[in-house]
Design a protein around this motif. Structure first.
Motif, short mmCIF file in Angstrom:
data_model
loop_
_atom_site.label_atom_id
_atom_site.label_comp_id
_atom_site.label_asym_id
_atom_site.label_seq_id
_atom_site.Cartn_x
_atom_site.Cartn_y
_atom_site.Cartn_z
N LYS A 246 1.24 -1.07 0.01
CA LYS A 246 -0.02 -0.03 0.06
C LYS A 246 0.43 1.26 0.18
N ILE A 247 0.72 1.94 -0.89
CA ILE A 247 1.77 3.10 -1.18
C ILE A 247 0.26 4.63 -1.09
N ALA A 248 1.11 5.47 -0.40
CA ALA A 248 0.66 6.98 -0.47
C ALA A 248 1.41 8.29 -1.27
N VAL A 249 0.35 8.32 -2.00
CA VAL A 249 1.12 9.15 -2.42
C VAL A 249 0.50 10.82 -2.34
N MET B 76 4.32 3.35 1.93
CA MET B 76 5.66 3.71 0.75
C MET B 76 5.19 5.19 0.93
N VAL B 77 5.07 6.27 1.33
CA VAL B 77 5.13 7.51 0.64
C VAL B 77 5.71 7.61 -0.38
N VAL B 78 5.34 8.41 -2.06
CA VAL B 78 5.71 9.04 -2.56
C VAL B 78 4.99 10.82 -2.47
N GLU B 79 6.49 11.43 -1.89
CA GLU B 79 5.64 13.11 -2.52
C GLU B 79 5.59 13.41 -3.76
N ALA B 80 5.34 14.20 -4.26
CA ALA B 80 5.43 14.28 -5.43
C ALA B 80 4.33 16.39 -6.03
N PHE C 104 7.34 16.23 5.42
CA PHE C 104 8.17 15.31 6.02
C PHE C 104 8.25 15.22 7.35
N ALA C 105 8.08 16.48 7.94
CA ALA C 105 7.94 16.24 9.32
C ALA C 105 6.23 15.69 9.95
N ASP C 106 5.89 15.54 8.55
CA ASP C 106 4.18 15.33 9.51
C ASP C 106 4.02 13.96 8.86
N LEU C 107 5.05 13.67 7.95
CA LEU C 107 4.94 12.17 7.71
C LEU C 107 5.42 11.22 8.33
N GLU C 108 6.57 11.40 8.98
CA GLU C 108 7.28 11.09 10.16
C GLU C 108 6.42 11.07 11.18
N LYS C 109 5.15 11.78 11.46
CA LYS C 109 4.34 11.66 13.19
C LYS C 109 3.61 11.27 12.56
N ALA C 110 3.10 11.36 10.79
CA ALA C 110 1.33 9.86 10.41
C ALA C 110 2.02 8.71 10.08
N CYS C 111 3.06 8.45 9.77
CA CYS C 111 3.42 6.92 9.23
C CYS C 111 4.54 6.53 10.51
N ARG C 112 4.20 4.46 9.74
CA ARG C 112 4.64 3.53 10.53
C ARG C 112 6.47 4.06 10.95
N PRO C 113 7.14 3.97 11.99
CA PRO C 113 8.40 3.87 11.43
C PRO C 113 9.39 3.14 10.91
N THR D 40 13.34 -0.08 -2.20
CA THR D 40 12.71 0.68 -3.50
C THR D 40 12.91 0.77 -4.66
N LEU D 41 14.20 -0.39 -4.90
CA LEU D 41 14.31 -0.96 -6.10
C LEU D 41 13.29 -2.25 -6.38
N GLU D 42 12.70 -2.64 -5.16
CA GLU D 42 11.97 -3.62 -5.38
C GLU D 42 10.13 -3.44 -6.03
N TYR D 43 10.48 -1.50 -5.48
CA TYR D 43 8.99 -0.88 -5.90
C TYR D 43 8.68 -0.82 -7.31
N GLY D 44 10.01 -0.37 -7.57
CA GLY D 44 11.00 0.02 -9.19
C GLY D 44 10.51 -1.07 -9.89
#
Ligand SMILES: C[C@H](O)CC(=O)SCCNC(=O)CCNC(=O)[C@H](O)C(C)(C)COP(=O)(O)OP(=O)(O)OC[C@H]1O[C@@H](n2cnc3c(N)ncnc32)[C@H](O)[C@@H]1OP(=O)(O)O
Length: 722
Positions: free
Chosen positions: A306-309, A386-390, A402-411, A468-472
């Motif tokens: 599952k990824i977030a964009v 995984m999150v992809v910021e665009a 990225f500061a928000d993501l650190e709080k919202a996402c799993r470690p 990330t290679l695997e994701y690619g």
């Protein structure tokens, strides 16, 4: 030894010869030799009445061993006399032969199968002659047997496009005689072979058939048309014409004369640089997934489910589309409902266009779209891998995100950014998650363009790079791992491209002539000015400033781009730039560009009027691309890419650098490193008084290679000081 062929004779009197060379049973000379010996033995043995040829591990063969091409110069040591004799032994030896084909029969693999008296395959098998993709042509009789099995029109199309057909199509065309389930393949092939031997099934000799060949009066115009189309589509390539010529000789003078012509044409094609370049790209593309310290570190890649964009713009929606197409659940986050709906709408229209082009069914597209959800907050981000910021290229905004993501996402969630210009370390500065921050740089349109630059900082963990290679790979991109620097690998290497072109204009050359040399003369998909119009002069100006800040000593600050911005001629999006555009975005030279060019020249002060300096199309190509090569050498020397070949793949896939030239660095090697360095030094001297020596001066890596006679593709020698 793993490269062999084995022979087993059953109670039914059928000998089964199995090709063995994992993973794809490539026809290494040792395999061919063993096949030849097995064939001779089977034909000689009294207890054998028929022969089946098959491949180990449920695969027939992917053709001649391409690694042999890379080792030798010119044709991998393929000896036409041996090939002729092994194929004629298969086709016309004392006993009938049947090919039992599973999974793939490509190149020499299909040619081996076509020399047999019948072919049986399994569902899902791909059959084709992709040799042209490697700068050669079929060399085991494919140019003669395929037209005789499926007709000239289809055979020429299969060879010229290198595209394989599937089992169903092959059966329809008559390329295979039957399709049977995998578990029944050998049994069916043995029975078929025994029946031929018993005379209850016909023994067909592909090389002598004429029933599928169009009559000469039709055949020759088909070949003439194919030739004209090829010359138009691929004006730089000789080997497709050599292939068509071999087919023509066979049609006019018979299969044996055609085989002779094929051998001569094969040898000629194999001696050309195009072949070396394309073989290099074949292996280079597969090698990008092998990265020192990452893929050899004993780590296990994690699968992204599952990824977030972040951001549903052009890039974000393309990334979401590619991820959903790979079966991942996707969340798109936007700042308001209007943007969110347009992002989701873009995903749907990306999918709709695939349906329209016949790439997928409407039902499949709906199922993919259903995997993409929208959100306006971070509440669901705890479940993503995984999150992809665009989002917009704004450092402050990205740092907050990225500061928000650190709080919202799993470690353990990977936090990636699709930035093309901002330092990845800076983006993560306000977090304590530097080890899982990585760049995932896509090229637009993200769901179509095949390259993914994975940007690692010195803090990114090897596991995150591996994942990330695997994701690619999962989203069907060719991933290239690069280091963190201005422009990363692709944009950095290409920054002198437009600058050198603008410099040429300031020196007095016509921009349209420059584009023509780079497009038609060299084979890029578009010239630097057409590309600038596509990207936008505003983006060009912004990126140019980045380079000027990072590399002031070697940046040509192009006034031409500034002047276009001042005139609000930003390119396609404003209807005019270097060119003017009609409603269909067709480009036309624009007389209104002349005063802008004049103003730029005046400010640059390099052209005093009169006759512009004499630059041949080849000079233009070298003036523009040698500084690009020079920057590529810096990228290699600084360790930004894992190996020089990665840069070749990246330039081919992201910039459209012609693959038949081998990619940027291989091309420079083929042109000659000494020549590249000598011309750069000459220009550095010539333009020193204009303050442009730095733009041209060869870097140490390039100069050292020129001095020592080594190849740029060799990479940095351990212990060398650069
Ligand atoms: C005389 C004759 O006419 C001349 C010829 O036959 S030239 C050869 C013509 N054949 C081809 O061009 C086929 C090339 N191969 C392919 O298209 C694809 O590899 C394939 C469709 C067979 C399999 O694709 P895929 O499953 O994605 O696996 P892929 O990663 O490409 O290949 C698996 C491995 O087999 C290797 N391989 C594939 N085909 C090979 C070949 N013909 N020779 C040597 N190695 C080959 C790849 O390099 C790769 O090696 P690696 O794991 O060490 O990187």
């Amino acid at each position: 030894m793993n490269q062999k062929a084995s022979l087993q004779v059953g109670h039914d009197g059928v000998a089964v010869i199995t090709l063995q060379n994992p993973p794809v049973n490539a026809l290494h000379p040792a395999v061919l030799n063993a096949l030849f010996n097995c064939l001779r033995e089977a034909h000689a043995r009294r207890d054998v009445k028929a022969i089946v040829v098959t491949g180990s591990n449920n695969r027939f063969s992917a053709g001649f061993d391409i690694a042999e091409f890379a080792k030798s110069s010119g044709g991998g040591g393929i000896d036409s006399r041996i090939n002729d004799s092994f194929c004629s032994l298969l086709e016309s030896g004392p006993k009938p032969t049947v090919a039992a084909v599973a999974s793939m029969a490509l190149g020499g693999g299909l040619e081996t199968a076509m020399a047999c008296n019948a072919r049986i395959c399994t569902p899902g098998t791909k059959l084709g002659l992709p040799e042209l993709q490697l700068g050669i042509l079929p060399g085991f009789g494919g140019t003669q047997r395929l037209p005789r099995l499926v007709g000239l029109q289809k055979a020429a199309q299969m060879m010229l496009t290198s595209a394989p057909v599937n089992d169903k199509k092959a059966a329809k065309l008559g390329l295979v005689d039957a399709v049977v389930p995998q578990g029944k393949l050998l049994e069916a092939a043995r029975a078929w072979a025994a029946e031929i031997a018993a005379g209850t099934k016909p023994r067909n000799f592909s090389l002598y058939r004429t029933d599928k060949l169009e009559p000469l009066g039709e055949a020759l115009p088909i070949l003439e048309f194919a030739k004209a189309e090829t010359q138009k589509r691929a004006p730089h390539l000789t080997h497709p014409l050599l292939c068509l010529d071999a087919i023509r000789v066979g049609v006019e003078q018979g299969g044996h004369a055609g085989l002779k012509q094929e051998s001569a044409a094969f040898a000629q094609a194999a001696s050309l640089d195009t072949h070396k370049a394309l073989v290099h790209i074949f292996f280079a593309q597969r090698a990008t997934k092998k990265v020192k310290g990452i893929t050899d570190a004993g780590l296990k890649p994690r699968k992204m489910k599952k990824i977030a964009v972040l951001g549903g713009g052009l890039m974000g929606s393309g990334i979401a589309t590619a991820s959903a197409l790979a079966g991942m659940d996707v969340i798109i986050k936007e700042v308001n409902d209007k943007f969110l709906q347009s992002g989701l709408g873009r995903v749907k229209s990306n999918l709709a266009s695939s349906v329209k082009r016949g790439k997928m069914t409407k039902e499949a597209a709906d199922a993919v779209a259903a995997r993409v959800k929208g959100t306006l907050d971070y509440s669901d981000f705890g479940s993503v891998d995984m999150v992809v910021e665009a989002v917009l290229e704004d450092v402050g905004l990205k740092q907050r995100i990225f500061a928000d993501l650190e709080k919202a996402c799993r470690p353990d969630c990977i936090l990636s950014s699709n930035t093309s210009t901002i330092d990845i370390s800076v983006i993560g500065q306000k977090t304590r998650a530097a080890d899982r921050i990585v760049g995932a740089h896509f090229f637009s349109p993200a769901h179509i363009m095949p390259l993914l630059e994975i940007v690692r900082t010195d803090k990114t963990s090897p596991q995150v790079v591996l994942d990330t290679l695997e994701y690619g790979s999962a989203i069907k991109k060719t991933p290239v791992v690069v280091g963190n620097c201005t422009g990363f690998a692709v944009n950095r290497v290409f920054f002198p491209y437009t600058q050198a072109a603008c410099l040429l204009v300031d020196l007095g050359l016509d921009p349209y002539k420059i584009d023509k040399a780079i497009l038609g003369g060299f084979g890029m998909p578009m010239g630097p000015f057409r590309l600038s119009d596509l990207v936008g002069a505003d983006v060009g100006l912004h990126v140019g400033k980045n380079f000027l800040e990072s590399f002031p000593e070697r940046t040509y600050s192009a006034k031409l781009i500034v002047k276009l911005n001042e005139a609000k001629r930003l390119g396609e999006k404003t209807g005019s730039g270097f060119y003017q555009y009609d409603a269909k975005r067709k480009a036309k030279p624009d007389p209104a560009l002349a005063p802008i060019v004049e103003a730029s020249r005046k400010e640059a002060g390099l052209f005093k009027g009169g006759k512009p300096p004499a630059f041949s199309p080849q000079d233009i190509i070298e003036f523009i691309f040698f500084p690009v090569v020079n920057e590529g050498c810096r990228v290699i020397a600084e360790g930004i890419v894992d190996k020089p070949a990665d840069l070749d793949v990246a330039t081919v896939l992201a910039m459209g650098f012609p693959p038949y030239r081998g990619g940027l660095i291989k091309w420079a090697d083929l042109v000659g490193v000494k020549h590249v360095a000598q011309r750069l030094n000459q220009w550095a001297q010539q333009f020193e008084s204009a303050g442009l020596a730095g733009f041209f001066k060869p870097c140490k890596y390039l100069q050292d290679a020129a001095d020592s006679g080594s190849q740029l593709s060799a990479g940095v020698r351990p212990g060398s000081k650069l």
